[in-house]
Design a protein around this motif. Structure first.
Motif, PDB file in Angstrom:
ATOM      1  N   UNK B  33       0.832  -1.213   0.000  1.00  0.00           N
ATOM      2  CA  UNK B  33       0.000   0.000   0.000  1.00  0.00           C
ATOM      3  C   UNK B  33       0.865   1.261   0.000  1.00  0.00           C
ATOM      4  N   UNK B  36       2.366   2.453  -3.165  1.00  0.00           N
ATOM      5  CA  UNK B  36       1.456   3.185  -4.056  1.00  0.00           C
ATOM      6  C   UNK B  36       1.885   4.634  -4.195  1.00  0.00           C
ATOM      7  N   UNK B  37       2.266   5.217  -3.059  1.00  0.00           N
ATOM      8  CA  UNK B  37       2.668   6.624  -3.069  1.00  0.00           C
ATOM      9  C   UNK B  37       3.839   6.843  -4.016  1.00  0.00           C
ATOM     10  N   UNK B  38       4.774   5.897  -4.023  1.00  0.00           N
ATOM     11  CA  UNK B  38       5.935   6.003  -4.902  1.00  0.00           C
ATOM     12  C   UNK B  38       5.565   5.633  -6.341  1.00  0.00           C
ATOM     13  N   UNK B  40       2.360   4.684  -8.016  1.00  0.00           N
ATOM     14  CA  UNK B  40       1.252   5.394  -8.662  1.00  0.00           C
ATOM     15  C   UNK B  40       1.444   6.911  -8.524  1.00  0.00           C
ATOM     16  N   UNK B  41       2.036   7.329  -7.420  1.00  0.00           N
ATOM     17  CA  UNK B  41       2.271   8.755  -7.204  1.00  0.00           C
ATOM     18  C   UNK B  41       3.126   9.376  -8.300  1.00  0.00           C
ATOM     19  N   UNK B  42       4.301   8.774  -8.553  1.00  0.00           N
ATOM     20  CA  UNK B  42       5.172   9.350  -9.587  1.00  0.00           C
ATOM     21  C   UNK B  42       4.569   9.130 -10.982  1.00  0.00           C
ATOM     22  N   UNK B  45       2.027  11.896 -11.464  1.00  0.00           N
ATOM     23  CA  UNK B  45       2.621  13.207 -11.740  1.00  0.00           C
ATOM     24  C   UNK B  45       3.069  13.288 -13.198  1.00  0.00           C
ATOM     25  N   UNK B  48      -0.067  13.524 -15.403  1.00  0.00           N
ATOM     26  CA  UNK B  48      -0.643  14.876 -15.370  1.00  0.00           C
ATOM     27  C   UNK B  48       0.179  15.808 -16.258  1.00  0.00           C
ATOM     28  N   UNK B  98     -12.942  -8.453  -8.065  1.00  0.00           N
ATOM     29  CA  UNK B  98     -12.140  -7.227  -8.090  1.00  0.00           C
ATOM     30  C   UNK B  98     -10.695  -7.518  -8.522  1.00  0.00           C
ATOM     31  N   UNK B 148      -4.918   3.451 -13.782  1.00  0.00           N
ATOM     32  CA  UNK B 148      -4.360   3.270 -12.439  1.00  0.00           C
ATOM     33  C   UNK B 148      -5.393   3.593 -11.359  1.00  0.00           C
ATOM     34  N   UNK B 149      -6.309   4.513 -11.661  1.00  0.00           N
ATOM     35  CA  UNK B 149      -7.397   4.778 -10.717  1.00  0.00           C
ATOM     36  C   UNK B 149      -8.216   3.510 -10.496  1.00  0.00           C
ATOM     37  N   UNK B 152      -6.216   0.930  -8.459  1.00  0.00           N
ATOM     38  CA  UNK B 152      -6.149   1.228  -7.024  1.00  0.00           C
ATOM     39  C   UNK B 152      -7.490   0.922  -6.350  1.00  0.00           C
ATOM     40  N   UNK B 153      -8.580   1.357  -6.974  1.00  0.00           N
ATOM     41  CA  UNK B 153      -9.905   1.159  -6.361  1.00  0.00           C
ATOM     42  C   UNK B 153     -10.246  -0.332  -6.287  1.00  0.00           C
ATOM     43  N   UNK B 156      -8.172  -2.129  -3.685  1.00  0.00           N
ATOM     44  CA  UNK B 156      -8.641  -1.948  -2.308  1.00  0.00           C
ATOM     45  C   UNK B 156      -9.852  -2.835  -2.024  1.00  0.00           C
TER      46      UNK B 156
END
Lengths: 156, 185
Positions: B33, B36-38, B40-42, B45, B48, B98, B148-149, B152-153, B156
């Motif tokens: 989990x 994810x920040x690393x 999906x986060x990067x 960014x 975007x 899922x 990726x959204x 992640x959903x 979870x």
């Protein structure tokens, strides 16, 4: 001492609605994670840069300025979903050590991010010195603690 | 065939030990989990930036050259822990709706990234500095964000057993999607 307040939290309209719904908690938790992704990405882009890694060719100040709105977007998403998640199991949270670790480090991380990190990032141009590196490392450590403690709420 | 293989896998001593462990499983799951920040986060960014709504002043090549290695580290962590989590309960995840959606969309996200790097990114020198990249690039970024959204959903939601095979009766489409063998008893 605070327990009556936590009991009240759980009895609020939102708290009981989320607790009684089958889908609300899972959906809110999933959105909470999406917020984590945006927050994590926005933090890392700048913190890695402060540490001398990642987007090294770019001025820190410009990166920080561009990342700011995504940092805030991620934060607001996490707060907006985190509050109803908390309300639905406030009493459990009250007796949960991880919850308290998170709630103590979270304001520290927020304060550090907006009072210290933002100011330092604004002044950094090309190559961050020791001050920039320390700020990047402290930021990562603080937010890592918040996230890890947050995840552990569900396990303890 | 695959069921028997996964059933056997789930009965191996290490699989049982991992699932029943007091700390190992939660630690692996937490690592999954937090990564994810690393990862999906990067990724987000960069997406975007590709869509043209963030970091407009930063060339796309800076992201693909300097930030992508960090995305890869994140992916390695998240893939390794993901495989371990699957290994702890292979048959349950295999029949989880899922999980199935997640894997399909994961593959789609991979193909999208592969095609982007093989095609549009090849001539990034031409458009990399544009505040708003060409249409095909923006499309690749948008597809990635959406994929990726969903990953992640749905990831979870794997935690919930609402559609598990042993919770019958389920609507026909659920049993179809989860690959449940029903009606034979």
């Amino acid at each position: 001492m605070l327990e009556p307040f936590f009991r009240w939290c759980e009895s609020t309209l939102i708290g009981s609605a989320v607790a009684e719904s089958v889908w609300a908690f899972p959906i809110l938790a999933a959105l909470h994670l999406l917020g984590l992704c945006v927050l994590g990405g926005a933090l890392l882009v700048v913190d890695l840069r402060l540490l001398g890694a990642g987007l090294t060719g770019q001025p820190v100040a410009r990166l920080a300025r561009s990342a700011r709105r995504w940092l805030i977007t991620g934060l607001l998403t996490m707060v907006a979903t985190g509050i109803p998640l908390f309300l639905s199991e406030a009493i459990k949270a009250y007796y949960n050590t991880s919850f308290w670790v998170k709630m103590i480090t979270l304001p520290v991380a927020l304060l550090f991010t907006f009072a210290v990190r933002e100011r330092v990032a604004r002044e950094e141009g090309g190559d961050p010195g020791v001050r920039g590196k320390v700020v990047g490392a402290v930021s990562l450590a603080l937010w890592f603690t918040v996230a890890a403690a947050g995840r552990w709420i569900g396990f303890s | 065939m695959i069921e028997r293989l996964l059933g056997w896998l789930g009965e191996t001593p290490w699989s049982v030990a991992l699932l029943e462990s007091l700390y190992a499983w939660p630690l692996v799951e937490s690592t999954h989990v937090l990564a994810l920040g690393l990862f999906v986060g990067t990724t987000a960014m960069m997406d975007l930036r590709l869509v043209g709504i963030a970091f407009r002043g930063v060339p796309v090549q800076a992201f693909t050259g300097r930030l992508l290695p960090w995305t890869h580290i994140g992916f390695a962590i998240i893939a390794a822990t993901g495989v371990l989590l699957f290994y702890s309960q292979p048959l349950r995840y295999y029949h989880n709706v899922f999980f199935r959606v997640k894997v399909l969309v994961l593959i789609a996200a991979g193909i999208n990234a592969f095609v982007f790097h093989r095609r549009a990114h090849r001539n990034a020198a031409k458009w990399g500095a544009d505040a708003v990249p060409p249409r095909a690039v923006r499309a690749a970024g948008a597809v990635s964000l959406a994929a990726w959204t969903v990953v992640v959903v749905t990831g979870r939601l794997i935690a919930y057993n609402w559609f598990d095979c042993d919770l019958q009766p389920q609507p026909d489409w659920v049993n179809w999607a989860a690959g449940c063998a029903v009606g034979s008893e």
